[in-house]
Design an enzyme around this catalytic site. Structure first.
Site, PDB file in Angstrom:
ATOM      1  N   GLU A 138      15.696  21.777   0.044  1.00 45.14           N
ATOM      2  CA  GLU A 138      16.497  20.704   0.638  1.00 45.14           C
ATOM      3  C   GLU A 138      15.544  19.540   0.945  1.00 45.14           C
ATOM      4  OE1 GLU A 138      20.122  20.088   3.840  1.00 45.14           O
ATOM      5  OE2 GLU A 138      18.768  21.792   4.076  1.00 45.14           O
ATOM      6  N   HIS A 204      22.177  14.347   1.859  1.00 48.69           N
ATOM      7  CA  HIS A 204      21.338  13.529   2.737  1.00 48.69           C
ATOM      8  C   HIS A 204      21.160  12.146   2.113  1.00 48.69           C
ATOM      9  CE1 HIS A 204      20.211  16.518   5.779  1.00 48.69           C
ATOM     10  NE2 HIS A 204      20.300  17.396   4.770  1.00 48.69           N
ATOM     11  N   HIS A 239      26.292  20.334   1.551  1.00 49.25           N
ATOM     12  CA  HIS A 239      27.187  20.217   2.731  1.00 49.25           C
ATOM     13  C   HIS A 239      27.961  18.896   2.762  1.00 49.25           C
ATOM     14  CE1 HIS A 239      23.654  18.226   4.441  1.00 49.25           C
ATOM     15  NE2 HIS A 239      23.050  19.369   4.751  1.00 49.25           N
ATOM     16  N   ASN A 242      28.615  16.099   5.709  1.00 50.57           N
ATOM     17  CA  ASN A 242      27.490  16.075   6.635  1.00 50.57           C
ATOM     18  C   ASN A 242      26.302  15.375   5.995  1.00 50.57           C
ATOM     19  OD1 ASN A 242      28.794  19.178   7.325  1.00 50.57           O
ATOM     20  ND2 ASN A 242      28.670  17.646   8.933  1.00 50.57           N
ATOM     21  N   ALA A 243      25.746  14.373   6.686  1.00 55.08           N
ATOM     22  CA  ALA A 243      24.567  13.620   6.243  1.00 55.08           C
ATOM     23  C   ALA A 243      24.817  12.852   4.950  1.00 55.08           C
ATOM     24  CB  ALA A 243      23.350  14.530   6.108  1.00 55.08           C
ATOM     25  N   ARG A 250      37.998   0.762   2.192  1.00 59.24           N
ATOM     26  CA  ARG A 250      37.468  -0.319   1.347  1.00 59.24           C
ATOM     27  C   ARG A 250      36.054  -0.036   0.854  1.00 59.24           C
ATOM     28  NH1 ARG A 250      39.985  -3.281   5.363  1.00 59.24           N
ATOM     29  NH2 ARG A 250      37.993  -3.726   6.412  1.00 59.24           N
ATOM     30  N   ASP A 300      24.265  27.169   5.884  1.00 63.04           N
ATOM     31  CA  ASP A 300      23.166  26.333   6.375  1.00 63.04           C
ATOM     32  C   ASP A 300      22.518  27.013   7.589  1.00 63.04           C
ATOM     33  OD1 ASP A 300      21.422  24.200   6.436  1.00 63.04           O
ATOM     34  OD2 ASP A 300      22.826  22.786   7.332  1.00 63.04           O
ATOM     35  N   LEU A 334      23.339  17.565  14.933  1.00 60.54           N
ATOM     36  CA  LEU A 334      23.531  18.904  14.398  1.00 60.54           C
ATOM     37  C   LEU A 334      22.324  19.317  13.579  1.00 60.54           C
ATOM     38  CD1 LEU A 334      27.273  18.905  13.279  1.00 60.54           C
ATOM     39  CD2 LEU A 334      26.249  20.415  14.977  1.00 60.54           C
ATOM     40  N   GLY A 336      21.746  22.422  11.422  1.00 59.94           N
ATOM     41  CA  GLY A 336      21.977  23.686  10.748  1.00 59.94           C
ATOM     42  C   GLY A 336      23.042  24.515  11.438  1.00 59.94           C
TER      43      GLY A 336
END
Length: 413
Positions: A138, A204, A239, A242-243, A250, A300, A334, A336
Protein backbone atom coordinates in the site's frame (compact mmCIF):
# COMPACT_ATOMS: atom_id res chain seq x y z
CA UNK A 1 -8.23 -29.20 17.82
CA UNK A 2 -5.42 -28.05 15.55
CA UNK A 3 -3.54 -30.72 13.64
CA UNK A 4 -0.46 -30.46 11.47
CA UNK A 5 -1.74 -32.45 8.52
CA UNK A 6 -4.96 -33.03 6.64
CA UNK A 7 -7.45 -35.28 8.37
CA UNK A 8 -7.94 -37.88 5.65
CA UNK A 9 -11.42 -38.50 4.23
CA UNK A 10 -14.13 -36.43 5.90
CA UNK A 11 -17.64 -35.40 4.95
CA UNK A 12 -19.60 -32.53 6.50
CA UNK A 13 -23.30 -31.87 5.90
CA UNK A 14 -25.11 -28.55 6.12
CA UNK A 15 -26.54 -25.67 4.10
CA UNK A 16 -23.92 -25.14 1.39
CA UNK A 17 -23.46 -21.57 0.08
CA UNK A 18 -20.78 -21.05 -2.54
CA UNK A 19 -20.50 -18.85 -5.67
CA UNK A 20 -23.94 -19.12 -7.30
CA UNK A 21 -25.11 -22.19 -5.37
CA UNK A 22 -27.31 -22.54 -2.29
CA UNK A 23 -28.02 -26.16 -1.35
CA UNK A 24 -30.10 -26.65 1.77
CA UNK A 25 -29.01 -30.24 2.38
CA UNK A 26 -25.47 -30.10 1.10
CA UNK A 27 -22.32 -32.07 1.68
CA UNK A 28 -18.63 -31.22 1.40
CA UNK A 29 -16.17 -34.13 1.35
CA UNK A 30 -12.41 -33.80 1.84
CA UNK A 31 -9.79 -36.22 0.62
CA UNK A 32 -6.67 -34.93 2.35
CA UNK A 33 -6.09 -31.29 1.45
CA UNK A 34 -8.51 -31.26 -1.50
CA UNK A 35 -12.27 -31.17 -1.88
CA UNK A 36 -13.48 -34.45 -3.35
CA UNK A 37 -17.17 -33.53 -3.53
CA UNK A 38 -19.36 -30.48 -2.91
CA UNK A 39 -23.05 -30.64 -3.71
CA UNK A 40 -26.35 -32.22 -2.64
CA UNK A 41 -25.95 -34.72 0.19
CA UNK A 42 -28.29 -37.14 -1.58
CA UNK A 43 -25.96 -37.15 -4.59
CA UNK A 44 -22.92 -37.79 -2.40
CA UNK A 45 -24.59 -40.80 -0.79
CA UNK A 46 -24.93 -42.50 -4.20
CA UNK A 47 -21.18 -42.45 -4.79
CA UNK A 48 -19.48 -45.85 -4.47
CA UNK A 49 -16.76 -44.40 -2.23
CA UNK A 50 -19.16 -42.53 0.10
CA UNK A 51 -18.78 -45.14 2.82
CA UNK A 52 -15.04 -44.48 3.08
CA UNK A 53 -15.61 -40.92 4.38
CA UNK A 54 -15.95 -40.27 8.10
CA UNK A 55 -18.87 -38.01 8.96
CA UNK A 56 -18.25 -34.89 11.05
CA UNK A 57 -21.02 -33.94 13.46
CA UNK A 58 -22.08 -30.30 13.25
CA UNK A 59 -25.15 -28.63 14.80
CA UNK A 60 -28.36 -28.67 12.80
CA UNK A 61 -28.79 -25.60 10.62
CA UNK A 62 -25.07 -25.08 10.10
CA UNK A 63 -23.93 -23.15 7.04
CA UNK A 64 -21.02 -24.41 4.91
CA UNK A 65 -19.04 -21.61 3.24
CA UNK A 66 -15.71 -21.46 1.40
CA UNK A 67 -12.77 -20.14 3.39
CA UNK A 68 -12.68 -16.34 3.17
CA UNK A 69 -10.12 -14.47 1.02
CA UNK A 70 -8.75 -11.06 2.12
CA UNK A 71 -6.81 -8.88 -0.33
CA UNK A 72 -5.98 -6.16 2.20
CA UNK A 73 -4.93 -6.69 5.81
CA UNK A 74 -1.99 -5.33 7.80
CA UNK A 75 -1.95 -7.68 10.78
CA UNK A 76 -3.82 -8.97 13.83
CA UNK A 77 -3.35 -10.25 17.37
CA UNK A 78 -0.54 -7.78 18.06
CA UNK A 79 1.39 -8.67 14.90
CA UNK A 80 2.08 -6.05 12.21
CA UNK A 81 2.99 -7.25 8.71
CA UNK A 82 5.11 -4.12 8.25
CA UNK A 83 7.49 -5.36 10.93
CA UNK A 84 10.27 -7.76 10.04
CA UNK A 85 9.61 -9.89 13.14
CA UNK A 86 8.78 -13.39 11.87
CA UNK A 87 7.29 -14.54 15.18
CA UNK A 88 4.84 -11.63 15.36
CA UNK A 89 3.91 -12.00 11.70
CA UNK A 90 3.19 -15.70 12.20
CA UNK A 91 1.05 -14.88 15.22
CA UNK A 92 -1.06 -12.54 13.09
CA UNK A 93 -1.40 -15.08 10.28
CA UNK A 94 -2.40 -17.86 12.68
CA UNK A 95 -5.08 -15.64 14.21
CA UNK A 96 -6.52 -14.72 10.83
CA UNK A 97 -6.62 -18.34 9.67
CA UNK A 98 -8.39 -19.35 12.86
CA UNK A 99 -10.87 -16.51 12.35
CA UNK A 100 -11.91 -17.93 8.98
CA UNK A 101 -9.65 -16.02 6.57
CA UNK A 102 -7.95 -19.04 5.04
CA UNK A 103 -6.34 -17.08 2.16
CA UNK A 104 -4.85 -13.61 2.53
CA UNK A 105 -2.42 -11.07 1.21
CA UNK A 106 -0.14 -9.48 3.80
CA UNK A 107 -0.26 -5.71 3.35
CA UNK A 108 2.61 -3.29 3.86
CA UNK A 109 2.15 0.38 4.75
CA UNK A 110 4.38 3.03 3.21
CA UNK A 111 7.73 3.27 4.96
CA UNK A 112 11.35 4.13 4.16
CA UNK A 113 12.61 1.92 1.31
CA UNK A 114 14.89 -0.19 3.47
CA UNK A 115 12.06 -0.94 5.92
CA UNK A 116 9.64 -1.98 3.18
CA UNK A 117 12.27 -4.18 1.56
CA UNK A 118 13.11 -5.90 4.85
CA UNK A 119 9.46 -6.56 5.65
CA UNK A 120 8.79 -7.83 2.13
CA UNK A 121 11.65 -10.31 2.47
CA UNK A 122 10.13 -11.70 5.66
CA UNK A 123 6.68 -11.96 4.12
CA UNK A 124 8.05 -13.64 1.00
CA UNK A 125 9.26 -16.48 3.20
CA UNK A 126 5.79 -16.96 4.66
CA UNK A 127 4.30 -16.93 1.17
CA UNK A 128 6.74 -19.61 0.08
CA UNK A 129 5.57 -21.70 3.05
CA UNK A 130 1.97 -21.28 1.90
CA UNK A 131 0.91 -19.34 5.00
CA UNK A 132 -0.01 -16.20 3.04
CA UNK A 133 -0.83 -15.88 -0.64
CA UNK A 134 1.52 -13.01 -1.27
CA UNK A 135 2.20 -9.35 -0.53
CA UNK A 136 0.20 -6.17 -1.06
CA UNK A 137 2.21 -2.93 -1.01
CA UNK A 138 0.00 0.00 0.00
CA UNK A 139 2.33 2.67 -1.33
CA UNK A 140 4.72 4.41 -1.18
CA UNK A 141 3.46 6.05 -4.41
CA UNK A 142 0.46 7.78 -2.83
CA UNK A 143 -0.92 11.32 -2.65
CA UNK A 144 0.16 13.11 0.52
CA UNK A 145 -3.14 15.00 0.47
CA UNK A 146 -5.02 11.70 0.81
CA UNK A 147 -2.49 9.82 2.91
CA UNK A 148 -4.97 8.65 5.56
CA UNK A 149 -2.95 6.79 8.17
CA UNK A 150 0.08 6.59 5.86
CA UNK A 151 3.19 8.57 6.86
CA UNK A 152 3.30 11.54 4.42
CA UNK A 153 7.04 11.98 4.91
CA UNK A 154 7.82 8.71 3.10
CA UNK A 155 5.44 9.13 0.16
CA UNK A 156 7.06 9.70 -3.21
CA UNK A 157 6.51 9.69 -6.94
CA UNK A 158 6.90 6.33 -8.70
CA UNK A 159 10.47 5.05 -8.66
CA UNK A 160 11.18 2.21 -11.12
CA UNK A 161 14.35 1.26 -9.26
CA UNK A 162 12.51 0.75 -6.00
CA UNK A 163 9.80 -1.28 -7.74
CA UNK A 164 12.43 -3.57 -9.23
CA UNK A 165 14.08 -3.95 -5.82
CA UNK A 166 10.73 -4.70 -4.14
CA UNK A 167 9.83 -7.28 -6.78
CA UNK A 168 13.24 -8.90 -6.38
CA UNK A 169 13.18 -9.14 -2.58
CA UNK A 170 9.59 -10.41 -2.73
CA UNK A 171 10.77 -13.34 -4.88
CA UNK A 172 7.66 -13.33 -7.06
CA UNK A 173 5.28 -12.86 -4.12
CA UNK A 174 4.35 -9.19 -4.68
CA UNK A 175 0.77 -9.46 -5.93
CA UNK A 176 -0.78 -5.98 -5.74
CA UNK A 177 0.35 -2.38 -5.24
CA UNK A 178 -1.73 0.69 -4.36
CA UNK A 179 -0.81 3.87 -6.22
CA UNK A 180 -2.20 7.37 -6.92
CA UNK A 181 -2.71 7.81 -10.68
CA UNK A 182 -2.07 11.58 -10.69
CA UNK A 183 1.58 11.20 -9.66
CA UNK A 184 4.39 11.77 -12.14
CA UNK A 185 4.90 8.74 -14.44
CA UNK A 186 2.08 6.76 -12.85
CA UNK A 187 1.45 5.32 -16.33
CA UNK A 188 4.98 3.95 -16.40
CA UNK A 189 4.40 2.40 -12.98
CA UNK A 190 1.23 0.66 -14.18
CA UNK A 191 3.10 -0.80 -17.15
CA UNK A 192 6.00 -1.92 -14.94
CA UNK A 193 3.71 -3.58 -12.40
CA UNK A 194 1.77 -5.51 -15.03
CA UNK A 195 5.02 -6.71 -16.63
CA UNK A 196 6.01 -8.16 -13.25
CA UNK A 197 2.63 -9.81 -12.68
CA UNK A 198 1.57 -7.27 -10.05
CA UNK A 199 -2.01 -5.96 -10.07
CA UNK A 200 -2.23 -2.13 -9.95
CA UNK A 201 -4.71 -0.82 -7.36
CA UNK A 202 -5.84 2.81 -7.38
CA UNK A 203 -6.08 4.42 -3.96
CA UNK A 204 -4.98 7.21 -1.62
CA UNK A 205 -5.56 9.59 -4.51
CA UNK A 206 -6.65 13.17 -5.16
CA UNK A 207 -7.16 12.47 -8.86
CA UNK A 208 -10.14 13.72 -10.82
CA UNK A 209 -12.50 11.48 -12.76
CA UNK A 210 -10.66 11.76 -16.07
CA UNK A 211 -7.25 10.87 -14.63
CA UNK A 212 -8.69 7.97 -12.65
CA UNK A 213 -10.66 6.58 -15.57
CA UNK A 214 -7.68 6.81 -17.92
CA UNK A 215 -5.43 4.99 -15.44
CA UNK A 216 -7.99 2.22 -14.98
CA UNK A 217 -8.24 1.78 -18.75
CA UNK A 218 -4.46 1.60 -19.06
CA UNK A 219 -4.26 -0.91 -16.22
CA UNK A 220 -6.85 -3.13 -17.92
CA UNK A 221 -4.94 -3.00 -21.19
CA UNK A 222 -1.62 -3.80 -19.54
CA UNK A 223 -3.06 -6.66 -17.47
CA UNK A 224 -4.76 -8.12 -20.54
CA UNK A 225 -1.49 -8.14 -22.48
CA UNK A 226 0.69 -9.36 -19.59
CA UNK A 227 0.46 -12.99 -20.71
CA UNK A 228 0.34 -14.62 -17.26
CA UNK A 229 -1.80 -17.75 -16.93
CA UNK A 230 -4.87 -17.12 -14.79
CA UNK A 231 -3.88 -13.47 -14.35
CA UNK A 232 -6.73 -11.06 -13.68
CA UNK A 233 -7.55 -8.47 -16.33
CA UNK A 234 -9.25 -6.17 -13.83
CA UNK A 235 -7.29 -3.69 -11.72
CA UNK A 236 -8.50 -3.12 -8.19
CA UNK A 237 -9.46 -0.06 -6.18
CA UNK A 238 -8.08 0.20 -2.65
CA UNK A 239 -10.88 0.74 -0.08
CA UNK A 240 -13.34 2.62 -2.29
CA UNK A 241 -14.46 6.01 -0.83
CA UNK A 242 -11.77 6.03 1.86
CA UNK A 243 -8.77 8.29 1.06
CA UNK A 244 -9.92 9.42 -2.37
CA UNK A 245 -11.81 12.30 -3.98
CA UNK A 246 -15.51 11.85 -3.20
CA UNK A 247 -18.32 12.20 -5.75
CA UNK A 248 -19.83 15.65 -6.36
CA UNK A 249 -22.55 16.34 -8.89
CA UNK A 250 -20.32 18.76 -10.84
CA UNK A 251 -16.93 17.27 -9.91
CA UNK A 252 -17.49 13.52 -9.99
CA UNK A 253 -14.02 12.59 -8.69
CA UNK A 254 -12.18 9.30 -8.43
CA UNK A 255 -14.99 7.46 -6.64
CA UNK A 256 -17.37 7.97 -9.58
CA UNK A 257 -14.78 6.75 -12.09
CA UNK A 258 -14.08 3.65 -9.99
CA UNK A 259 -17.77 2.86 -9.57
CA UNK A 260 -18.41 3.17 -13.29
CA UNK A 261 -15.44 0.93 -14.07
CA UNK A 262 -16.67 -1.67 -11.59
CA UNK A 263 -20.22 -1.57 -12.96
CA UNK A 264 -18.95 -2.15 -16.52
CA UNK A 265 -16.54 -4.97 -15.71
CA UNK A 266 -13.39 -2.86 -15.69
CA UNK A 267 -12.36 -2.96 -12.03
CA UNK A 268 -12.87 -4.65 -8.68
CA UNK A 269 -13.53 -2.28 -5.80
CA UNK A 270 -12.53 -3.06 -2.23
CA UNK A 271 -15.06 -2.23 0.50
CA UNK A 272 -14.19 -2.05 4.21
CA UNK A 273 -17.74 -2.86 5.28
CA UNK A 274 -16.94 -3.00 9.00
CA UNK A 275 -19.51 -0.48 10.25
CA UNK A 276 -16.86 2.21 10.79
CA UNK A 277 -15.38 3.02 7.37
CA UNK A 278 -18.65 3.09 5.42
CA UNK A 279 -22.31 3.66 6.22
CA UNK A 280 -24.47 0.55 5.73
CA UNK A 281 -26.46 2.41 3.06
CA UNK A 282 -23.24 3.05 1.13
CA UNK A 283 -22.31 -0.63 1.20
CA UNK A 284 -25.76 -1.65 0.03
CA UNK A 285 -25.70 0.93 -2.78
CA UNK A 286 -22.33 -0.25 -4.12
CA UNK A 287 -23.59 -3.83 -4.31
CA UNK A 288 -26.71 -2.62 -6.12
CA UNK A 289 -24.76 -0.44 -8.57
CA UNK A 290 -21.69 -2.56 -9.30
CA UNK A 291 -22.90 -6.04 -8.41
CA UNK A 292 -21.20 -8.53 -6.07
CA UNK A 293 -18.91 -9.79 -8.86
CA UNK A 294 -17.14 -6.40 -8.86
CA UNK A 295 -16.77 -6.06 -5.06
CA UNK A 296 -14.06 -7.50 -2.84
CA UNK A 297 -14.83 -7.25 0.86
CA UNK A 298 -11.65 -6.48 2.83
CA UNK A 299 -10.68 -5.72 6.41
CA UNK A 300 -7.68 -3.36 6.23
CA UNK A 301 -7.05 -5.00 9.60
CA UNK A 302 -4.22 -3.81 11.83
CA UNK A 303 -2.36 -5.31 14.77
CA UNK A 304 -5.20 -4.44 17.17
CA UNK A 305 -7.56 -6.90 15.47
CA UNK A 306 -8.61 -9.50 18.00
CA UNK A 307 -7.35 -7.45 20.96
CA UNK A 308 -9.07 -5.09 23.43
CA UNK A 309 -9.32 -1.33 22.99
CA UNK A 310 -6.03 0.43 23.69
CA UNK A 311 -2.95 2.01 22.16
CA UNK A 312 -1.29 0.32 19.17
CA UNK A 313 1.01 0.89 16.20
CA UNK A 314 0.34 0.81 12.46
CA UNK A 315 3.70 0.91 10.75
CA UNK A 316 5.35 3.94 12.36
CA UNK A 317 2.09 5.60 13.50
CA UNK A 318 0.54 5.58 16.98
CA UNK A 319 -3.06 4.41 16.87
CA UNK A 320 -5.80 4.55 19.50
CA UNK A 321 -8.61 1.97 19.39
CA UNK A 322 -11.90 2.81 21.11
CA UNK A 323 -15.06 0.81 20.60
CA UNK A 324 -13.27 -1.22 17.94
CA UNK A 325 -12.57 1.90 15.86
CA UNK A 326 -8.91 2.65 15.10
CA UNK A 327 -7.80 6.29 14.76
CA UNK A 328 -4.45 8.04 14.59
CA UNK A 329 -3.41 9.37 17.97
CA UNK A 330 -2.05 12.53 16.32
CA UNK A 331 -5.18 13.80 14.54
CA UNK A 332 -8.01 11.30 14.90
CA UNK A 333 -8.09 10.07 11.30
CA UNK A 334 -9.28 6.51 10.66
CA UNK A 335 -6.30 4.17 10.76
CA UNK A 336 -7.21 0.79 9.41
CA UNK A 337 -9.71 -1.74 10.72
CA UNK A 338 -10.02 -4.10 13.65
CA UNK A 339 -12.66 -6.47 12.26
CA UNK A 340 -12.02 -9.93 10.91
CA UNK A 341 -13.30 -10.71 7.42
CA UNK A 342 -16.03 -12.89 8.91
CA UNK A 343 -17.16 -9.88 10.94
CA UNK A 344 -17.09 -7.75 7.76
CA UNK A 345 -19.21 -10.40 6.03
CA UNK A 346 -21.67 -10.29 8.92
CA UNK A 347 -21.81 -6.46 8.82
CA UNK A 348 -22.41 -6.56 5.07
CA UNK A 349 -25.40 -8.85 5.54
CA UNK A 350 -26.68 -6.64 8.35
CA UNK A 351 -26.46 -3.71 5.91
CA UNK A 352 -29.04 -5.45 3.73
CA UNK A 353 -26.86 -7.31 1.22
CA UNK A 354 -28.11 -10.87 0.59
CA UNK A 355 -25.85 -13.47 2.18
CA UNK A 356 -25.12 -15.25 -1.12
CA UNK A 357 -23.94 -11.96 -2.69
CA UNK A 358 -21.77 -11.07 0.30
CA UNK A 359 -20.17 -14.53 0.20
CA UNK A 360 -19.26 -14.06 -3.48
CA UNK A 361 -17.49 -10.79 -2.59
CA UNK A 362 -15.59 -12.35 0.31
CA UNK A 363 -14.50 -15.48 -1.54
CA UNK A 364 -14.54 -16.00 -5.30
CA UNK A 365 -14.06 -12.34 -6.36
CA UNK A 366 -10.81 -11.85 -4.41
CA UNK A 367 -9.71 -15.34 -5.46
CA UNK A 368 -10.13 -14.26 -9.08
CA UNK A 369 -8.03 -11.14 -8.47
CA UNK A 370 -5.24 -13.40 -7.20
CA UNK A 371 -5.50 -15.72 -10.21
CA UNK A 372 -6.79 -18.51 -7.97
CA UNK A 373 -10.31 -18.90 -9.36
CA UNK A 374 -9.75 -22.64 -9.82
CA UNK A 375 -8.09 -23.14 -6.45
CA UNK A 376 -9.85 -21.25 -3.63
CA UNK A 377 -12.91 -19.10 -3.04
CA UNK A 378 -15.52 -21.75 -3.81
CA UNK A 379 -16.58 -25.24 -2.83
CA UNK A 380 -15.93 -27.50 -5.81
CA UNK A 381 -14.21 -30.83 -6.36
CA UNK A 382 -10.48 -30.31 -6.84
CA UNK A 383 -10.30 -27.03 -4.92
CA UNK A 384 -8.32 -26.61 -1.70
CA UNK A 385 -10.12 -28.05 1.30
CA UNK A 386 -10.85 -24.64 2.87
CA UNK A 387 -14.22 -24.59 4.63
CA UNK A 388 -16.09 -22.63 7.28
CA UNK A 389 -18.90 -24.10 9.35
CA UNK A 390 -21.07 -21.26 10.61
CA UNK A 391 -24.19 -20.89 12.72
CA UNK A 392 -27.27 -19.37 11.04
CA UNK A 393 -26.27 -15.98 12.50
CA UNK A 394 -22.79 -16.31 10.92
CA UNK A 395 -20.79 -17.24 14.02
CA UNK A 396 -17.83 -19.51 13.48
CA UNK A 397 -18.28 -23.12 14.55
CA UNK A 398 -15.37 -24.73 12.72
CA UNK A 399 -12.68 -23.78 10.22
CA UNK A 400 -10.69 -26.06 7.94
CA UNK A 401 -7.67 -24.91 5.95
CA UNK A 402 -6.16 -27.29 3.40
CA UNK A 403 -8.10 -30.07 5.09
CA UNK A 404 -6.71 -29.30 8.54
CA UNK A 405 -9.18 -28.40 11.29
CA UNK A 406 -8.07 -25.28 13.16
CA UNK A 407 -9.08 -24.23 16.63
CA UNK A 408 -11.47 -21.26 16.23
CA UNK A 409 -10.12 -18.30 18.19
CA UNK A 410 -12.19 -16.54 20.83
CA UNK A 411 -12.75 -13.44 18.69
CA UNK A 412 -14.36 -15.46 15.92
CA UNK A 413 -16.85 -17.48 17.96
Amino acid sequence: MTTSEASGRLVIRGHLISDDRSIGDGAVAFDGDRIAFAGPAAEFETLPEAGSYAGVDVPAGSLLLPGLVDLHCHGAAGGDFASADPAMVRRAVDFLHQAGTTTLLASLVSAPPEAMLEAAGTLAGLAEEGLVEGIHAEGPFLAASRCGAQDPSVLTDPDPGFVDALVAVSRGQLRTMTYAPELADADGLVEQLAQHGVVPSIGHTDADLETTAASLRLAREELASAGFDGFTERPTVTHLFNAMTPPHHRRPGAVTACLEAAATGGAVVELIADGHHLAPETVRAVFALAGPEAVALVTDSMAATGLPDGDYRLGRADVVVRGGEARLAADGRLAGGTATLLEVLRSTVEAGVPLAEAVVSATCVPATVLGLADEVGALHAGFRADLLVLSPDLRLRAVYRRGVELEPNNRAT
